[in-house]
Design a protein around this motif. Structure first.
Motif, PDB file in Angstrom:
ATOM      1  N   ALA A  16       3.310  -4.513  -6.986  1.00  0.00           N
ATOM      2  CA  ALA A  16       2.809  -5.856  -7.294  1.00  0.00           C
ATOM      3  C   ALA A  16       2.377  -6.022  -8.745  1.00  0.00           C
ATOM      4  O   ALA A  16       2.104  -7.142  -9.181  1.00  0.00           O
ATOM      5  N   GLY A  48      -0.174  -1.161  -6.313  1.00  0.00           N
ATOM      6  CA  GLY A  48       0.328  -0.548  -7.538  1.00  0.00           C
ATOM      7  C   GLY A  48      -0.645   0.570  -7.868  1.00  0.00           C
ATOM      8  O   GLY A  48      -1.649   0.732  -7.169  1.00  0.00           O
ATOM      9  N   ARG A  49      -0.350   1.338  -8.923  1.00  0.00           N
ATOM     10  CA  ARG A  49      -1.307   2.414  -9.240  1.00  0.00           C
ATOM     11  C   ARG A  49      -2.404   1.954 -10.190  1.00  0.00           C
ATOM     12  O   ARG A  49      -3.467   2.542 -10.271  1.00  0.00           O
ATOM     13  N   TYR A  84      -5.886  -7.021  -4.090  1.00  0.00           N
ATOM     14  CA  TYR A  84      -5.227  -5.869  -4.706  1.00  0.00           C
ATOM     15  C   TYR A  84      -5.745  -4.574  -4.083  1.00  0.00           C
ATOM     16  O   TYR A  84      -6.951  -4.422  -3.858  1.00  0.00           O
ATOM     17  N   ASP A  88      -1.453   5.375  -4.931  1.00  0.00           N
ATOM     18  CA  ASP A  88      -0.140   5.968  -5.165  1.00  0.00           C
ATOM     19  C   ASP A  88       0.565   6.024  -3.809  1.00  0.00           C
ATOM     20  O   ASP A  88       0.047   6.628  -2.865  1.00  0.00           O
ATOM     21  N   ALA A 120       9.033  -3.891  -3.824  1.00  0.00           N
ATOM     22  CA  ALA A 120       9.444  -4.258  -5.189  1.00  0.00           C
ATOM     23  C   ALA A 120       9.189  -3.062  -6.106  1.00  0.00           C
ATOM     24  O   ALA A 120       8.478  -3.165  -7.100  1.00  0.00           O
ATOM     25  N   MET A 121       9.756  -1.933  -5.704  1.00  0.00           N
ATOM     26  CA  MET A 121       9.533  -0.679  -6.453  1.00  0.00           C
ATOM     27  C   MET A 121      10.851   0.057  -6.579  1.00  0.00           C
ATOM     28  O   MET A 121      11.834  -0.305  -5.950  1.00  0.00           O
ATOM     29  N   ALA A 122      10.827   1.150  -7.337  1.00  0.00           N
ATOM     30  CA  ALA A 122      12.038   1.958  -7.475  1.00  0.00           C
ATOM     31  C   ALA A 122      12.452   2.489  -6.095  1.00  0.00           C
ATOM     32  O   ALA A 122      11.603   2.843  -5.273  1.00  0.00           O
ATOM     33  N   PHE A 125      11.108   5.409  -3.643  1.00  0.00           N
ATOM     34  CA  PHE A 125       9.881   5.326  -2.836  1.00  0.00           C
ATOM     35  C   PHE A 125      10.087   4.666  -1.467  1.00  0.00           C
ATOM     36  O   PHE A 125       9.216   4.712  -0.619  1.00  0.00           O
ATOM     37  N   PHE A 126      11.238   4.007  -1.282  1.00  0.00           N
ATOM     38  CA  PHE A 126      11.415   3.188  -0.065  1.00  0.00           C
ATOM     39  C   PHE A 126      11.212   4.003   1.217  1.00  0.00           C
ATOM     40  O   PHE A 126      10.508   3.573   2.135  1.00  0.00           O
ATOM     41  N   GLU A 150      14.438  -4.252  -1.964  1.00  0.00           N
ATOM     42  CA  GLU A 150      15.119  -4.682  -3.175  1.00  0.00           C
ATOM     43  C   GLU A 150      16.329  -3.795  -3.449  1.00  0.00           C
ATOM     44  O   GLU A 150      16.453  -2.702  -2.922  1.00  0.00           O
ATOM     45  N   LYS A 151      17.188  -4.275  -4.297  1.00  0.00           N
ATOM     46  CA  LYS A 151      18.294  -3.446  -4.749  1.00  0.00           C
ATOM     47  C   LYS A 151      17.794  -2.477  -5.819  1.00  0.00           C
ATOM     48  O   LYS A 151      16.750  -2.741  -6.407  1.00  0.00           O
ATOM     49  N   PRO A 152      18.455  -1.420  -6.155  1.00  0.00           N
ATOM     50  CA  PRO A 152      19.725  -1.016  -5.589  1.00  0.00           C
ATOM     51  C   PRO A 152      19.533  -0.264  -4.274  1.00  0.00           C
ATOM     52  O   PRO A 152      18.615   0.543  -4.156  1.00  0.00           O
ATOM     53  N   TYR A 422      14.855 -16.495  -4.736  1.00  0.00           N
ATOM     54  CA  TYR A 422      13.823 -15.649  -4.109  1.00  0.00           C
ATOM     55  C   TYR A 422      12.937 -16.457  -3.163  1.00  0.00           C
ATOM     56  O   TYR A 422      12.475 -15.961  -2.143  1.00  0.00           O
TER      57      TYR A 422
END
Ligand SMILES: NC(=O)C1=CN([C@@H]2O[C@H](COP(=O)(O)OP(=O)(O)OC[C@H]3O[C@@H](n4cnc5c(N)ncnc54)[C@H](OP(=O)(O)O)[C@@H]3O)[C@@H](O)[C@H]2O)C=CC1
Ligand SMILES: O=C1O[C@H](COP(=O)(O)O)[C@@H](O)[C@H](O)[C@H]1O
Length: 496
Positions: A16, A48-49, A84, A88, A120-122, A125-126, A150-152, A422
């Motif tokens: 986020a 988020g961190r 919020y 991690d 909405a992260m790399a 992590f999914f 999210e992609k990819p 979106y």
């Protein structure tokens, strides 16, 4: 399809504090709130961190939508629904705290345990997040739980398969919403309507009347600050495997028996299964790659891809792809679907051109202008609408023919109410409508098609750069069509 009218849920955004959340997700949630499409009792939890407080997070949310709000009280009221929770995501013990927070918010807003978990992260992590959500009981509520990804979705078929297996341990296929934001675009959704609600088009939508179909998605921007990601992706994985293949599937599919998610998906899957398979040896006959060198973009000198930050000065990554897809079924046998996409091209434009075959005999063959084929152009962006190119008699004496256009511009009529992609997709996800998200079967088939091309390209170093920034791509892309007797229709000023 049993969808909720005015959904009521807690949305948890993993990532986020990132770019996507700020540029796309917060403004979309705001528009849904403002148009009262979601229940006024909603909550968003950001993860988020960064050690932000609720106030800092809310101020970031407010910044992202400030320009569309006139009254600060409205902004404060909207932002007050955002909370919020810094942690991690690789730390399993933090999920219990998140669970407690979600239960509290359910109580505070009267939400019946409905949860949308938005990744909405790399992608690395999914799987971890999905597993922890399940093992810590965050999905065990009275309401629904959905995972938006999210992609990819993977880097190739094996990595996509691995990722899918990981998330499927925690969520069933019908709880998974894989985002392809092109499917949220107004005119991409219109492809089905144009085809299936007009006798004029559907009756000629086949190889007897159509000579070829061209799908272009061009960008003016270069790789910007995404060099690190793009070096491992390239235009083939970034745009073709998902957005372009999805548009081809919508253009080529059979009419579904009902407008239901599973029926539509199953027709798209059949198209992907009918794609003529390529061997690595075939690739040069069907696909062309390019990489931009330095040039002029909108009158400004810009560097080549290899000079961009986080890009290897010897990079073999393609920033442009053109290809010919053949769909070997009864409807499309012999009709090429040409696709092209690239960064640093002449204009930002996504367009589909359906070129119809010439009449068996041309009565106006002495007329130089009379050779214009009928075209149906679907303008996806930035202009939204359709244009039909026909021929008509020129005013005055004689029987001179001139090309004419019938134009419908959708965003000229309703410019301010067109929902952003979106916004549409988040709304669909909250309502439980998965039609405009990609099913695993589509994802796996498109990876399997694209993997042959990437393997062929990885084993042969290209002669890059081969197109100048600000141009329409390499010469070889024009030759791809010329050898079939066609040419790319221009994406601007098509025919006047
Ligand atoms: N940006 C865009 O336009 C688009 C992005 N996407 C996809 O969306 C996803 C996110 O992209 P984007 O927003 O650009 O990425 P950013 O790099 O801007 O954001 C990444 C987010 O992940 C968080 N994060 C990273 N590691 C951890 C961790 N271990 N624990 C908790 N939070 C963590 C960061 O929070 P913090 O820094 O506070 O730790 C930050 O909020 C990617 O999959 C991307 O491919 C897809 C299409 C377009
Ligand atoms: O998914 C992606 O899409 C964008 C282009 O999207 P658009 O809606 O602006 O056409 C592209 O720039 C990006 O590289 C890619 O990841």
């Amino acid at each position: 399809m049993n969808t909720e009218h005015k959904p009521k849920a807690v949305i948890v955004i993993f990532g986020a504090t990132g770019d996507l959340a700020k540029r796309k997700l917060f403004p979309s949630i705001y528009r849904l709130h403002r148009s009262k499409k979601i229940d006024s009792d909603f909550a968003v939890v950001g993860v988020g961190r960064r050690p932000w407080t609720n106030e800092e997070f809310r101020s970031n949310v407010s910044d992202s939508i400030q320009s569309s709000i006139k009254q600060s009280s409205e902004l404060d009221e909207f932002a007050s629904h955002f909370y919020y929770h810094p942690f991690d995501v690789t730390n399993p013990s933090s999920y219990l705290e998140l669970k407690g927070m979600l239960s509290e918010l359910d109580g505070k807003y009267g939400i019946p345990g409905n949860r949308m978990f938005y990744m909405a992260m790399a992608p690395e992590f999914f799987g971890t997040i999905a597993r922890n959500l399940k093992s810590e009981g965050l999905t065990a509520t009275e309401g629904w739980s959905r995972l938006v990804i999210e992609k990819p979705f993977g880097h190739d078929l094996p990595s996509a398969q691995e990722l899918n297996d990981e998330i499927r341990e925690a969520f069933s296929e019908d709880q998974i919403y894989r985002i392809d934001h092109y499917l949220g675009k107004q005119m991409v959704q219109n492809i089905e309507v144009i085809r299936f609600s007009n006798a004029l088009f559907e009756s000629v939508w086949n190889n007897r009347y159509i000579s070829n179909i061209q799908v272009t998605s061009s960008e003016v921007l270069g790789v910007e600050d995404r060099g690190r990601y793009y070096e491992n992706s390239g235009a083939l994985r970034d745009m073709v495997q998902n957005h372009l293949m999805q548009m081809v599937a919508l253009l080529a599919m059979e009419p579904p028996i009902k407008l239901e998610t599973d029926e539509i998906r199953s027709e798209k899957v059949k198209v992907m299964r009918a794609l003529r398979p390529l061997t690595e040896k075939d690739v040069p006959d069907y696909f062309v790659r390019g990489q931009y060198g330095k040039g002029e973009s909108e009158d400004v000198s810009v560097p080549g891809y290899r000079e961009e930050s986080n890009v290897d000065p010897e990079s073999n990554t393609e920033t442009y792809v053109a290809g010919k897809l053949m769909i070997d079924n009864f409807r499309w046998a012999g009709v090429p679907f040409y696709i092209r996409t690239g960064k640093r091209m002449t204009a930002k434009s996504t367009k589909i051109v359906v070129q119809f075959k010439d009449l068996p005999m041309n009565l106006y063959s002495n007329d130089v202008d009379s050779k214009h084929p009928n075209l149906l152009v679907i303008h996806i962006q930035p202009d939204e609408g359709i244009t039909l190119h026909l021929n008509a008699k020129e005013a005055g004496g004689g029987s001179y023919v001139k090309p004419i256009k019938l134009d419908y511009c959708s965003n000229c009529v309703d410019q301010f109410n067109t929902p952003e992609a979106y916004e549409k997709l988040i709304y669909d996800g909250l309502r439980g409508d998965a039609t405009n998200f990609t099913h695993w079967d589509e994802v796996s088939l498109s990876w399997s098609y694209v993997d042959t091309i990437s393997k062929a390209w990885e084993t042969h170093k290209a002669e890059f750069p081969n197109y100048a920034a600000g141009s329409m791509g390499p010469k070889a892309a024009d030759e791809l069509l010329e050898k079939d007797g066609f040419h790319w229709w221009p994406i601007t000023d098509m025919v006047d």
